[in-house]
Scaffold this active site. Structure first.
Site, PDB file in Angstrom:
ATOM      1  CD  GLU A  44      -3.068  -6.591  -0.656  1.00  0.00           C
ATOM      2  OE1 GLU A  44      -2.151  -5.748  -0.592  1.00  0.00           O
ATOM      3  OE2 GLU A  44      -3.593  -6.950  -1.725  1.00  0.00           O
ATOM      4  CD  GLU A  69      -9.307  -0.431  -0.857  1.00  0.00           C
ATOM      5  OE1 GLU A  69      -9.722   0.622  -0.320  1.00  0.00           O
ATOM      6  OE2 GLU A  69      -8.169  -0.906  -0.660  1.00  0.00           O
ATOM      7  CG  ASP A 118      -4.525   5.698   7.528  1.00  0.00           C
ATOM      8  OD1 ASP A 118      -3.687   6.232   8.291  1.00  0.00           O
ATOM      9  OD2 ASP A 118      -5.453   6.326   6.994  1.00  0.00           O
ATOM     10  CG  ASP A 154       6.382   4.306   4.125  1.00  0.00           C
ATOM     11  OD1 ASP A 154       5.229   3.944   4.445  1.00  0.00           O
ATOM     12  OD2 ASP A 154       6.658   5.479   3.833  1.00  0.00           O
ATOM     13  CB  THR A 191       2.033  -2.516  -2.527  1.00  0.00           C
ATOM     14  OG1 THR A 191       2.732  -1.455  -1.870  1.00  0.00           O
ATOM     15  CG2 THR A 191       1.993  -3.742  -1.616  1.00  0.00           C
ATOM     16  CD  GLU A 192      -0.734  -0.803  -6.803  1.00  0.00           C
ATOM     17  OE1 GLU A 192      -1.376  -1.403  -7.675  1.00  0.00           O
ATOM     18  OE2 GLU A 192      -0.762  -1.118  -5.584  1.00  0.00           O
ATOM     19  CE1 TYR A 193      -0.064   5.362  -1.434  1.00  0.00           C
ATOM     20  CE2 TYR A 193      -1.406   3.472  -0.824  1.00  0.00           C
ATOM     21  CZ  TYR A 193      -1.298   4.817  -1.130  1.00  0.00           C
ATOM     22  OH  TYR A 193      -2.425   5.613  -1.137  1.00  0.00           O
ATOM     23  CD  GLU A 194       7.368  -3.382  -1.133  1.00  0.00           C
ATOM     24  OE1 GLU A 194       8.438  -3.996  -0.908  1.00  0.00           O
ATOM     25  OE2 GLU A 194       6.257  -3.948  -1.167  1.00  0.00           O
TER      26      GLU A 194
END
Length: 213
Positions: A44, A69, A118, A154, A191-194
């Site tokens: 990832e 990361e 991003d 998104d 994911t957290e963002y999802e």
């Protein structure tokens, strides 16, 4: 989003160097040995706070997961989440994705996940997008012959750009979803963002792409 600086991050990473590999280039072509098995390697890029990695590692115990990361202030959160999970099929690397080919050998990786990367919407920043052709060349180098890139976002602009970029690079597009959550895919790990974006009513896009020949 600007991340709050964590002055203790360096000490935490040094203390947990069995989980967060400090010199990943030393393990090139040898990652399965680092895990102590011959299971496939899934990578990832931009692992964030680690929710996706932990969820996937729980769901697929016979896969080795590596999260990349760049931000130390973020990777420490992911590391703590992995420690709390007590899973042994996850490792982390604090590095820039530009260095992929310095850390992974040809054919060493089976799957690459690009989750809510991003979008770099300005044209002058195009080369920073993780679906830009220079990154695709790196992915093609480290992926094995049946490997694939899985992208979720998104951001419709990034999704459309990525589809065009994948196609222009000669990749085969599969599983193109314009509304992932409508599919109610039981294997999808958010994911957290999802979760955050979907709760706001944002549509989530996903596609899989593989290299031909």
């Amino acid at each position: 989003m600007r991340q709050r600086h964590k002055p203790w991050a360096d000490d935490f990473l040094a203390k947990n160097n069995q989980l967060v590999k400090a010199n990943p280039m030393n393990h090139k072509a040898n990652w399965q040995a680092v895990f102590g098995n011959e299971n496939p390697i899934h990578l990832e890029i931009g692992t964030g706070k680690g929710r996706f990695l932990v969820g996937m590692a729980e769901q697929y115990p016979d896969v080795n997961f590596i999260g990349i990361e760049l931000s130390k202030s973020v990777i420490v959160t992911a590391a703590q989440k992995i420690i709390d999970s007590e899973l042994d099929n996850i490792l982390l690397v604090n590095m820039d994705a530009d260095k992929l080919c310095d850390v992974f050998a040809g054919d060493e990786v089976s799957t690459i996940y690009l989750n809510f990367s991003d979008p770099w919407p300005k044209n002058r920043h195009e080369k920073r997008r993780l679906s830009f052709h220079t990154f695709l060349e790196k992915y093609r180098t480290i992926l094995n012959s049946t490997g694939e890139v899985v992208l979720k976002t998104d951001n419709r602009g990034l999704f459309e750009y990525s589809l065009v970029s994948f196609s222009a690079f000669g990749m085969k597009l599969e599983d193109v979803s314009l509304d992932l959550h409508q599919l109610q895919d039981p294997t999808n790990v958010m994911t957290e963002y999802e979760q955050k974006f979907s709760e706001k009513g944002h549509v989530i896009y996903r596609c899989r792409a593989s290299f031909i020949g």
